[in-house]
Design a protein around this motif. Structure first.
Motif, short mmCIF file in Angstrom:
data_model
loop_
_atom_site.label_atom_id
_atom_site.label_comp_id
_atom_site.label_asym_id
_atom_site.label_seq_id
_atom_site.Cartn_x
_atom_site.Cartn_y
_atom_site.Cartn_z
N LYS A 219 49.80 -0.37 -57.17
CA LYS A 219 50.46 0.94 -57.07
C LYS A 219 49.89 1.92 -58.10
O LYS A 219 49.67 3.09 -57.80
N SER A 220 49.68 1.42 -59.32
CA SER A 220 49.16 2.31 -60.37
C SER A 220 47.72 2.70 -60.07
O SER A 220 47.29 3.83 -60.34
N GLY A 221 46.95 1.76 -59.51
CA GLY A 221 45.57 2.07 -59.15
C GLY A 221 45.47 3.13 -58.08
O GLY A 221 44.59 4.00 -58.13
N LEU A 222 46.38 3.09 -57.11
CA LEU A 222 46.37 4.09 -56.06
C LEU A 222 46.71 5.47 -56.61
O LEU A 222 46.10 6.48 -56.21
N VAL A 223 47.64 5.54 -57.54
CA VAL A 223 47.96 6.83 -58.18
C VAL A 223 46.71 7.41 -58.85
O VAL A 223 46.42 8.60 -58.75
N ALA A 224 45.94 6.55 -59.53
CA ALA A 224 44.71 7.01 -60.19
C ALA A 224 43.71 7.55 -59.18
O ALA A 224 43.07 8.59 -59.41
N LEU A 225 43.55 6.87 -58.06
CA LEU A 225 42.62 7.34 -57.02
C LEU A 225 43.10 8.67 -56.44
O LEU A 225 42.28 9.54 -56.12
N LEU B 286 40.28 2.10 -47.93
CA LEU B 286 40.53 0.93 -48.77
C LEU B 286 41.88 0.32 -48.45
O LEU B 286 42.75 0.96 -47.87
N SER B 287 42.04 -0.94 -48.84
CA SER B 287 43.37 -1.53 -48.93
C SER B 287 43.65 -1.77 -50.40
O SER B 287 42.73 -2.04 -51.18
N ILE B 288 44.91 -1.65 -50.77
CA ILE B 288 45.31 -1.90 -52.16
C ILE B 288 46.77 -2.30 -52.14
O ILE B 288 47.59 -1.69 -51.45
N ALA C 8 52.23 11.26 -66.51
CA ALA C 8 53.15 12.25 -65.96
C ALA C 8 53.41 11.97 -64.48
O ALA C 8 54.56 12.01 -64.02
N ARG C 9 52.35 11.64 -63.75
CA ARG C 9 52.52 11.36 -62.32
C ARG C 9 53.17 9.99 -62.10
O ARG C 9 53.93 9.79 -61.15
N ALA C 10 52.86 9.03 -62.97
CA ALA C 10 53.43 7.69 -62.84
C ALA C 10 54.95 7.73 -62.95
O ALA C 10 55.65 6.97 -62.28
N LYS C 11 55.45 8.61 -63.82
CA LYS C 11 56.89 8.73 -63.98
C LYS C 11 57.54 9.19 -62.67
O LYS C 11 58.59 8.68 -62.27
N GLN C 12 56.89 10.14 -61.99
CA GLN C 12 57.41 10.62 -60.71
C GLN C 12 57.31 9.54 -59.63
O GLN C 12 58.20 9.40 -58.79
N ALA C 13 56.22 8.77 -59.67
CA ALA C 13 55.98 7.76 -58.63
C ALA C 13 56.65 6.43 -58.94
O ALA C 13 56.60 5.51 -58.11
N ASN C 14 57.23 6.31 -60.12
CA ASN C 14 57.91 5.07 -60.54
C ASN C 14 56.95 3.88 -60.51
O ASN C 14 57.27 2.82 -59.98
N VAL C 15 55.77 4.07 -61.10
CA VAL C 15 54.79 2.98 -61.22
C VAL C 15 54.52 2.75 -62.71
O VAL C 15 55.12 3.40 -63.56
N ASP C 16 53.63 1.81 -63.00
CA ASP C 16 53.35 1.43 -64.39
C ASP C 16 53.23 2.65 -65.29
O ASP C 16 52.33 3.47 -65.14
N PRO C 17 54.14 2.81 -66.26
CA PRO C 17 54.17 4.04 -67.06
C PRO C 17 53.06 4.16 -68.08
O PRO C 17 52.84 5.26 -68.61
#
Length: 420
Positions: free
Chosen positions: A53-59, A40-42, A308-317
């Protein structure tokens, strides 16, 4: 026969150890096979990157969950991801590379309408399964039978009905339309325009503006001069912020009972926190809000892990907008692959078309055009929002669902009244 306590504990420990070894062996067996590659591209840069960015963390969370359980078909799952920079001109080249060079097994579409539309002819030509990722009406002309869009509305017309219904409820007779001159915004605005006659609304202002417009004061003044009862805005994140700020600075007029509609970005944590009290009274589309009617099985657990992961990745909290649906994209693919035991695109498409998927955003069933058979776009009204307080958006009552009735948690309040 009674066992001494120590003996019982030794037996329990031996069983636990055996189960642990089995889990390790299962995982190791999966890792020894070639991975199933999902391409994919995102957007990781550009105006769509906050959601991308937040969508990629979810995937990635979904991938890790699947691999922890032994993968799919006994094979690990690997994501092959490119940044399309929020630029639609890049996606055809990226997806050609995914197919011809990376030779991925499965495909997920880019996030958003504009980057997805250019790859639809390629997908139909190559006859590939494609899971859409919040793309509005990109298959209405192409009619690709292996396209399944994971977004909670079926068409622009479907998304317009709840907003137009709110206009009727408030007694609105006139409406102003302001829309970015880009595919997604124009599709949304087109849905509104198509429904005006049915809802007895007269357009008194209808203006498109070029993408990347930064100054909206003249347009807001022009709308105010027309004294509409309702205002529908179809905009992108940076535009949405600028429009809200202009409304707060200039005013939109006491006649306006309903304002908002199709403003992308008002679902993002950073923009909500930045605009703060300036959001009060705005009614806008959303995909998920922390209201009791949207408490689907598994979504709260997912959001806890995501945050929890978003905080580490600095994406939409918060992760309310795209992340649950991107995790659900993985669930759609996993169920189809597992149940069919296949990676054949024709077989998988047939399964998805004919079966319901259980996901963290509810049960999903597809209609003939590859859109949700039962659309579920919701409109929320911002109420009682304070400045510089992100945590308030985690609670119910701040984004009250006012439409449709199936998910409503409160009645819509006229714009000026809700602002006070």
């Amino acid at each position: 026969m009674k066992f001494p306590c120590r003996a019982v504990l030794r037996i329990i420990g031996a069983i636990a150890a055996a189960l642990s070894v089995c889990a390790v062996l299962t995982s190791a067996h999966a890792q020894s096979k070639p991975p199933i590659r999902i391409g994919l591209s995102i957007a990781q840069t550009g105006p769509l990157s906050s959601a991308g960015k937040s969508g990629l963390v979810a995937l990635e969370i979904w991938r890790d969950d699947v691999n922890a359980g032994g993968g799919l078909l006994g094979r690990p799952v690997e994501l092959v991801v490119y940044d399309d920079q929020s630029n639609p001109s890049m996606t055809p080249g990226i997806y050609t590379k995914l197919l011809d060079v990376d030779k991925v097994d499965l495909l997920v579409a880019p996030y958003a309408t504009n980057p997805t539309a250019p790859i639809m002819p390629l997908m139909k030509q190559r006859d590939r399964l494609l899971i859409g990722n919040f793309a509005l009406d990109v298959n209405t002309r192409i009619r690709h039978d292996k396209y399944f869009n994971n977004q909670p509305w079926a068409s622009a017309r479907d998304s317009a009905d709840p907003y137009l219904g709110l206009c009727r409820k408030l007694g609105a007779k006139t409406i102003a339309i302001l829309a970015a001159d880009a595919e997604f915004a124009q599709n949304l605005a087109g849905g509104i325009r198509a429904g005006l006659k049915d809802y007895g609304l007269q357009p008194v202002y209808d203006q498109n503006y070029p993408p990347n417009t930064v100054e909206f004061s003249s347009m807001i003044r022009a709308i105010r001069a027309k004294k509409p009862d309702a205002v529908f805005v179809a905009s992108y994140p940076s535009d949405s912020s600028a429009i809200i700020r202009s409304v707060n600075e200039i005013g939109i007029g006491d006649d306006v009972m309903l304002f908002g509609g199709g403003m992308v970005g008002l679902q993002y944590a950073s923009i909500m926190e930045s605009l703060g009290s300036g959001l009060n009274g705005v009614v806008n589309y959303h995909t998920w809000a922390p209201e009791k009617t949207m408490d689907f099985p598994g979504i709260r657990d997912f959001l806890t892990r995501y945050q929890a992961r978003a905080k580490q990745a600095n994406v939409d909290p918060l992760g309310f907008y795209l992340p649950p649906f991107d995790y659900a994209i993985g669930q759609i693919l996993a169920q189809a692959v597992t149940e069919t035991g296949s990676l054949d695109h024709k077989v998988l498409a047939k399964y998805i078309r004919e079966h319901e998927t259980k996901s963290i955003v509810g049960s999903i069933r597809y209609g003939p055009t590859g859109e949700w058979a039962n659309p579920r776009i919701v409109y929320v009204q911002f109420r009682g929002i304070a400045d510089k307080n992100l945590d308030q958006f985690r609670s119910a009552g701040k984004q009250v669902i006012v439409a449709p009735d199936a998910f409503k948690t409160g009645e819509v309040i006229p714009f000026s009244q809700a602002r006070n």
